[in-house]
Scaffold this motif. Structure first.
Motif, mmCIF file in Angstrom:
data_model
loop_
_atom_site.group_PDB
_atom_site.id
_atom_site.type_symbol
_atom_site.label_atom_id
_atom_site.label_comp_id
_atom_site.label_asym_id
_atom_site.label_seq_id
_atom_site.Cartn_x
_atom_site.Cartn_y
_atom_site.Cartn_z
ATOM 1 N N VAL A 130 -28.154 42.356 -0.751
ATOM 2 C CA VAL A 130 -28.385 40.972 -1.159
ATOM 3 C C VAL A 130 -27.336 40.581 -2.195
ATOM 4 C CG1 VAL A 130 -29.973 39.426 -2.362
ATOM 5 C CG2 VAL A 130 -30.852 41.023 -0.662
ATOM 6 N N GLY A 131 -26.747 39.425 -1.998
ATOM 7 C CA GLY A 131 -25.705 38.944 -2.893
ATOM 8 C C GLY A 131 -24.306 39.084 -2.340
ATOM 9 N N ASP A 132 -24.171 39.777 -1.204
ATOM 10 C CA ASP A 132 -22.850 39.958 -0.591
ATOM 11 C C ASP A 132 -22.476 38.828 0.361
ATOM 12 O OD1 ASP A 132 -22.321 42.301 -1.943
ATOM 13 O OD2 ASP A 132 -22.970 43.615 -0.310
ATOM 14 N N ASN A 133 -23.360 37.844 0.504
ATOM 15 C CA ASN A 133 -23.093 36.683 1.365
ATOM 16 C C ASN A 133 -22.995 37.090 2.831
ATOM 17 O OD1 ASN A 133 -22.723 33.953 1.895
ATOM 18 N ND2 ASN A 133 -20.516 34.010 1.559
ATOM 19 N N THR A 134 -24.058 37.720 3.320
ATOM 20 C CA THR A 134 -24.141 38.146 4.715
ATOM 21 C C THR A 134 -25.533 37.834 5.241
ATOM 22 O OG1 THR A 134 -25.021 40.374 4.304
ATOM 23 C CG2 THR A 134 -22.614 40.102 4.170
ATOM 24 N N MET A 135 -25.812 38.251 6.463
ATOM 25 C CA MET A 135 -27.132 38.087 7.053
ATOM 26 C C MET A 135 -28.224 38.755 6.224
ATOM 27 S SD MET A 135 -26.604 40.782 10.242
ATOM 28 C CE MET A 135 -28.263 40.735 10.902
ATOM 29 N N ILE A 136 -27.848 39.764 5.428
ATOM 30 C CA ILE A 136 -28.827 40.479 4.600
ATOM 31 C C ILE A 136 -29.475 39.544 3.576
ATOM 32 C CG2 ILE A 136 -29.149 42.402 2.972
ATOM 33 C CD1 ILE A 136 -28.535 43.224 5.889
ATOM 34 N N ASP A 137 -28.757 38.509 3.149
ATOM 35 C CA ASP A 137 -29.315 37.598 2.152
ATOM 36 C C ASP A 137 -30.514 36.825 2.684
ATOM 37 O OD1 ASP A 137 -27.598 37.719 -0.342
ATOM 38 O OD2 ASP A 137 -26.075 37.505 1.197
ATOM 39 N N ALA A 138 -30.602 36.656 3.990
ATOM 40 C CA ALA A 138 -31.793 36.051 4.595
ATOM 41 C C ALA A 138 -32.756 37.109 5.103
ATOM 42 C CB ALA A 138 -31.383 35.133 5.745
ATOM 43 N N LEU A 139 -32.215 38.205 5.649
ATOM 44 C CA LEU A 139 -33.060 39.218 6.273
ATOM 45 C C LEU A 139 -33.876 40.004 5.258
ATOM 46 C CD1 LEU A 139 -34.064 40.745 8.676
ATOM 47 C CD2 LEU A 139 -31.939 42.073 8.694
ATOM 48 N N SER A 140 -33.312 40.331 4.116
ATOM 49 C CA SER A 140 -34.046 41.124 3.128
ATOM 50 C C SER A 140 -35.263 40.381 2.588
ATOM 51 C CB SER A 140 -33.116 41.554 1.987
ATOM 52 O OG SER A 140 -33.811 42.354 1.052
ATOM 53 N N PRO A 141 -35.133 39.129 2.113
ATOM 54 C CA PRO A 141 -36.334 38.429 1.646
ATOM 55 C C PRO A 141 -37.333 38.145 2.763
ATOM 56 C CG PRO A 141 -34.428 36.968 1.591
ATOM 57 C CD PRO A 141 -33.917 38.347 1.843
ATOM 58 N N ALA A 142 -36.852 37.910 3.976
ATOM 59 C CA ALA A 142 -37.766 37.700 5.101
ATOM 60 C C ALA A 142 -38.566 38.967 5.386
ATOM 61 C CB ALA A 142 -36.991 37.277 6.338
ATOM 62 N N THR A 143 -37.884 40.105 5.313
ATOM 63 C CA THR A 143 -38.547 41.387 5.525
ATOM 64 C C THR A 143 -39.627 41.617 4.479
ATOM 65 O OG1 THR A 143 -36.529 42.309 6.488
ATOM 66 C CG2 THR A 143 -38.172 43.876 5.703
#
Length: 229
Positions: A130-143
């Motif tokens: 989170v914070g790297d400006n990738t899909m993870i920034d949406a996927l981690s909080p959704a998870t």
């Protein structure tokens, strides 16, 4: 909205409705997502993901005989056969999701476990956080939202609705970030203010799922209209 009476499980019918709706939603947003990628990357994101979704929907079983595993397995294979970076990452994530249910389908808790396992897989392979400006920034909080709601005994609809809200917030947060990974990292400050298309696509995925179970009012793309124009 799915016509399934059993709303406690992502059945084969519901999984089919979710993925086909996601494909339709993505097709509507493709040009805008391509433009986002052009501003921060090489501009091939929309084409690559559209191609993956065409492969995925071509591989889907008939709705009447579909199962949770066959729908998400086919979708995974469609993405894994796609070029670029995002396609294989989505494919590995979806593969872990496809393995999380039972023959009857996946409960909110099982779905959350599969989503979390997939997140761990692609973070291990890609290294993004989170914070790297990738899909993870949406996927981690959704998870997190999906798991927390399911863990508290929330319904499938409540869990998917919470995941959709969290994914949207995560996607919107990427406008304030400077990428440290991927092609967007080459652009640096010039890409500040541009939403990450992968994060937006994750948000669309969960919004499409929430809409399929009646937990999302309005069009899943309305917020994107306001943010992107």
């Amino acid at each position: 909205m799915s016509t399934d009476l059993n709303t406690d499980l992502v059945t084969g019918h519901l999984a089919f409705d979710w993925i086909t709706r996601f494909a339709t939603d993505f097709a509507t947003a493709q040009e805008r997502l391509t433009e986002l990628d052009r501003l921060a990357g090489d501009g091939d994101f929309g084409t690559n993901i559209a191609s993956a979704l065409r492969r995925a929907t071509d591989k889907l079983p008939d709705r009447e005989i579909a199962s949770f595993a066959t729908v998400f397995g086919a979708t995974s294979r469609g993405f894994l056969a796609t070029g670029g970076t995002s396609g294989p990452l989505f494919g590995m994530w979806l593969r872990d999701i496809s393995r999380s249910g039972s023959p009857a389908g996946a409960s909110a808790t099982e779905l959350a476990a599969g989503v979390a396992t997939g997140l761990a897989t692609i973070q291990k392979l890609g290294g993004a956080k989170v914070g790297d400006n990738t899909m993870i920034d949406a996927l981690s909080p959704a998870t997190d939202a999906l798991g927390e709601t399911a863990g508290q005994g929330g319904s499938l609809a409540a869990a998917l609705g919470a995941a959709a809200v969290a994914a949207r917030a995560g996607a919107e947060s990427t406008a304030d970030l400077v990428a440290s990974r991927g092609r967007a990292s080459y652009v640096g400050e010039l890409a500040r203010g541009v939403l990450d298309p992968g994060a937006v696509t994750i948000a669309l995925f969960f919004e499409s799922g929430a809409a399929a179970v009646g937990a999302f009012e309005g069009r899943p793309l309305e917020w994107l209209d306001a943010v992107v124009g």
